[in-house]
Enzyme design. Structure first.
Site, PDB file in Angstrom:
ATOM      1  N   HIS A  22       0.918  -1.140  -0.082  1.00  0.00           N
ATOM      2  CA  HIS A  22      -0.073   0.123   0.139  1.00  0.00           C
ATOM      3  C   HIS A  22       0.845   1.275  -0.180  1.00  0.00           C
ATOM      4  CE1 HIS A  22      -2.087   3.140   2.423  1.00  0.00           C
ATOM      5  NE2 HIS A  22      -2.822   3.024   1.188  1.00  0.00           N
ATOM      6  N   ASP A  30       5.323   5.249 -21.908  1.00  0.00           N
ATOM      7  CA  ASP A  30       5.338   5.231 -23.378  1.00  0.00           C
ATOM      8  C   ASP A  30       6.819   4.620 -23.815  1.00  0.00           C
ATOM      9  OD1 ASP A  30       6.741   7.579 -23.885  1.00  0.00           O
ATOM     10  OD2 ASP A  30       5.160   8.634 -24.106  1.00  0.00           O
ATOM     11  N   ASP A  69      -4.920   3.815  -4.679  1.00  0.00           N
ATOM     12  CA  ASP A  69      -4.838   4.429  -3.294  1.00  0.00           C
ATOM     13  C   ASP A  69      -6.142   5.456  -3.034  1.00  0.00           C
ATOM     14  OD1 ASP A  69      -4.517   5.195  -0.591  1.00  0.00           O
ATOM     15  OD2 ASP A  69      -2.147   5.380  -0.961  1.00  0.00           O
ATOM     16  N   MET A  79       2.583  13.596 -16.261  1.00  0.00           N
ATOM     17  CA  MET A  79       3.527  14.481 -16.728  1.00  0.00           C
ATOM     18  C   MET A  79       2.889  15.756 -17.361  1.00  0.00           C
ATOM     19  SD  MET A  79       6.923  14.118 -19.183  1.00  0.00           S
ATOM     20  CE  MET A  79       7.685  12.900 -18.190  1.00  0.00           C
ATOM     21  N   TYR A 118      10.286  12.964 -13.372  1.00  0.00           N
ATOM     22  CA  TYR A 118      11.404  11.746 -13.293  1.00  0.00           C
ATOM     23  C   TYR A 118      11.883  11.713 -11.765  1.00  0.00           C
ATOM     24  CZ  TYR A 118      12.144  12.524 -18.571  1.00  0.00           C
ATOM     25  OH  TYR A 118      11.484  12.754 -19.806  1.00  0.00           O
ATOM     26  N   TYR A 136       3.953  11.977 -24.173  1.00  0.00           N
ATOM     27  CA  TYR A 136       3.482  12.071 -22.721  1.00  0.00           C
ATOM     28  C   TYR A 136       2.482  11.047 -22.007  1.00  0.00           C
ATOM     29  CZ  TYR A 136       5.277  16.698 -23.600  1.00  0.00           C
ATOM     30  OH  TYR A 136       6.126  17.743 -23.992  1.00  0.00           O
TER      31      TYR A 136
END
Length: 152
Positions: A22, A30, A69, A79, A118, A136
């Site tokens: 959890h 991608d 969650d 992003m 990142y 993206y």
């Protein structure tokens, strides 16, 4: 093969999902994402490939086994578009629809700047790279609690 598990989910993917707890994060990305480089810094330490899938298909399969969650305001992070943070890419809406359908509720998705994404990805449990050509197609999914009956 096992009953009830999407055939797109390899043994490596199922194993990683089983190891996650959890609050652990899973990156789904991608082919343009620097996944191999970043994966070295994750808990799992190596890249997991999911060939033959685009982002929504891969996420749909993963979310059949992994809940998002419910204890955080935004269990999904994506992003932002570089140079145009408010821009919307088609994959954003597609992922929103997949997450909402999997959870049976509206799921909040947080957008973050490329390099912040990142850095967050490096702290994730693992990275799964799809065959999606992007752009993206970079998302972080936070694992929720699986409500299981007590062992008898």
């Amino acid at each position: 093969m096992l009953k009830g598990i999407d055939q797109r989910l390899s043994a490596d993917i199922v194993h990683a999902l089983m190891l996650m707890g959890h609050g652990d994060d899973l990156v789904i990305c991608d082919v343009n994402h620097p996944a191999a480089t970043i994966a070295k810094e994750t808990t799992h330490g190596r890249l997991i490939a999911m060939p033959g899938c685009d982002i929504p298909t891969a996420a749909r399969a993963i979310l059949t086994l992994m809940p998002l969650d419910t204890f955080v305001p935004a269990p999904v992070t994506r992003m932002q578009v570089v140079g145009n943070p408010g821009a919307q890419m088609p994959v954003f809406a597609a992922m929103q629809a997949v997450c909402d359908a999997a959870e049976g509720r509206a799921v909040t998705m947080l957008a973050v700047e490329r390099f912040a994404f990142y850095e967050t990805a490096k702290r994730s449990f693992c990275i799964i790279r799809t065959a999606d050509s992007g752009p993206y197609g970079c998302f972080i999914l936070k694992k929720g609690v699986v409500d299981l009956p007590p062992l008898a």
